[in-house]
Design a protein around this motif. Sequence first.
Motif, PDB file in Angstrom:
ATOM      1  N   THR A   1      -5.336  -3.164  -4.577  1.00 57.84           N
ATOM      2  CA  THR A   1      -4.395  -2.332  -5.487  1.00 57.84           C
ATOM      3  C   THR A   1      -4.252  -2.536  -6.785  1.00 57.84           C
ATOM      4  N   VAL A   2      -3.664  -1.698  -7.477  1.00 50.65           N
ATOM      5  CA  VAL A   2      -3.643  -1.847  -9.166  1.00 50.65           C
ATOM      6  C   VAL A   2      -2.430  -1.042  -9.455  1.00 50.65           C
ATOM      7  N   ALA A   3      -1.489  -1.649 -10.029  1.00 44.79           N
ATOM      8  CA  ALA A   3      -0.442  -0.970 -10.823  1.00 44.79           C
ATOM      9  C   ALA A   3      -0.796  -1.298 -12.538  1.00 44.79           C
ATOM     10  N   ILE A   4      -0.487  -0.084 -13.112  1.00 46.47           N
ATOM     11  CA  ILE A   4      -0.722   0.139 -14.516  1.00 46.47           C
ATOM     12  C   ILE A   4       0.169   0.882 -15.322  1.00 46.47           C
ATOM     13  N   ASN A   5       0.932   0.010 -16.161  1.00 48.46           N
ATOM     14  CA  ASN A   5       1.887   0.614 -17.166  1.00 48.46           C
ATOM     15  C   ASN A   5       1.222   0.563 -18.625  1.00 48.46           C
ATOM     16  N   GLY A   6       0.839   1.773 -18.815  1.00 45.97           N
ATOM     17  CA  GLY A   6      -0.062   1.728 -20.244  1.00 45.97           C
ATOM     18  C   GLY A   6       1.122   1.795 -21.536  1.00 45.97           C
ATOM     19  N   GLY A   7       2.572   2.092 -21.093  1.00 43.79           N
ATOM     20  CA  GLY A   7       3.319   2.185 -22.357  1.00 43.79           C
ATOM     21  C   GLY A   7       3.692   0.664 -22.641  1.00 43.79           C
TER      22      GLY A   7
ATOM     23  N   GLU B   1       0.739  -1.154  -0.038  1.00 49.52           N
ATOM     24  CA  GLU B   1       0.083  -0.002  -0.121  1.00 49.52           C
ATOM     25  C   GLU B   1       0.636   1.409  -0.044  1.00 49.52           C
ATOM     26  N   THR B   2       2.192   1.169  -0.024  1.00 47.56           N
ATOM     27  CA  THR B   2       3.143   2.304  -0.029  1.00 47.56           C
ATOM     28  C   THR B   2       3.971   2.217  -1.280  1.00 47.56           C
ATOM     29  N   PRO B   3       3.497   2.243  -2.507  1.00 46.16           N
ATOM     30  CA  PRO B   3       4.447   2.237  -3.637  1.00 46.16           C
ATOM     31  C   PRO B   3       5.176   3.544  -3.633  1.00 46.16           C
ATOM     32  N   ASN B   4       6.310   3.675  -4.312  1.00 43.07           N
ATOM     33  CA  ASN B   4       7.089   4.738  -4.419  1.00 43.07           C
ATOM     34  C   ASN B   4       6.682   5.627  -5.519  1.00 43.07           C
ATOM     35  N   GLY B   5       6.778   6.903  -5.745  1.00 41.66           N
ATOM     36  CA  GLY B   5       5.847   7.935  -6.546  1.00 41.66           C
ATOM     37  C   GLY B   5       5.369   9.059  -6.038  1.00 41.66           C
TER      38      GLY B   5
ATOM     39  N   LEU C   1      -2.982   2.522  -7.846  1.00 43.20           N
ATOM     40  CA  LEU C   1      -4.152   3.039  -7.279  1.00 43.20           C
ATOM     41  C   LEU C   1      -4.194   1.957  -6.021  1.00 43.20           C
ATOM     42  N   VAL C   2      -4.548   2.431  -4.945  1.00 42.25           N
ATOM     43  CA  VAL C   2      -4.489   1.974  -3.723  1.00 42.25           C
ATOM     44  C   VAL C   2      -5.912   1.998  -2.779  1.00 42.25           C
ATOM     45  N   PHE C   3      -6.584   1.182  -2.603  1.00 41.82           N
ATOM     46  CA  PHE C   3      -7.700   1.000  -1.763  1.00 41.82           C
ATOM     47  C   PHE C   3      -7.480   0.399  -0.367  1.00 41.82           C
ATOM     48  N   PRO C   4      -6.950   1.087   0.662  1.00 44.43           N
ATOM     49  CA  PRO C   4      -6.493   0.688   1.942  1.00 44.43           C
ATOM     50  C   PRO C   4      -7.127  -0.756   2.473  1.00 44.43           C
TER      51      PRO C   4
END
Length: 325
Positions: A93-99, A57-61, A86-89
């Motif tokens: 969680t979801v991580a998206i890399n569109g590229g 729940e604590t990604p970098n950025g 996106l984090v819903f505690p």
Amino acid sequence: MTRPSACYGLNGLILGISTERSELWQDFDRMLGSLRIEEPVAPDFRLEITETDTLDETPNGSLVFDGEVPEDGPCRMIEDGGIVHLVFPGRQTVAINGGEGWAELRISTGTKAAWTPSMLVLDAALDAGGQHMLHTAGLTLPDRDAVVLVHAPSGTGKTTTSLALATQGFGLCSDDAMILNVASGKVVAWGLPRAVKIHRKTAEMIPQVAPCLGQTWDRNGEQPVSLERLGGIIRVENASARPVAALLHLARSADGQTRLVAMARTDAMVALAVDNVRTGMTGLLPMQKRRLATIAGLVNAVPTFQLEVGGRPADAAALIRATLD
């Protein structure tokens, strides 16, 4: 990533979803079930869904958003280079890399999946293919395979107006979500094939929908009706991309009369952008900038009008046909 459990064709782009349990991608199947591809195919955008007992729940950025999301509760959005988190505690969680064309959705074991991450992943997949989902209704003209887009904020009457037009020979593509593509220089659109939520007031104004309705209404006074059931009383279009003939901004008539008047392109763009482009703490994310460019391409390519709807929404049908003919 593992071999996709399900693939969906999004008019030129294939979304593949991999997960151990089919229940975990039912939100996508409810939205996209009619676009399911049964034969083996290589996806352009991949989503992997995993159940887990621990969430990162604590990604970098950089923090982009921290607040409440309607229906889904507390949420944080973090941008880290080309990855959006996106984090819903305590939930997911979801991580998206569109590229690079991938997303990873993590759901805490035993919790109810939030709706927002599914929509964000779908947005990212469409964006990877040069398409953008806009909060508009879409209907085909009675005698042409072209679409008119009807825009208005939620609760302003898009569904009522859409169903009223459909009873007058227009074909329903979607009452709420249309996918636009302006990349080729020709503006085309198709409707997200999901159920229509009909409000009690809509049912009162358009009695033709009564055979499709049950007895149970939710806390918002609505009930979802499948496109299959609606297809028994109106023409429901498939998800093929069609040329856009016009953009209509919906407004309530001050005197009860329905009228269609020209709208300045700049005003149409602002109205559409306010309802469809989100800004965060760090400004516009790259995908939101591309969505804004799509909106600009739309309003520059098609005529724009304000549709003032009075007590008889069906009266708009003749005005639209006469104007566009």
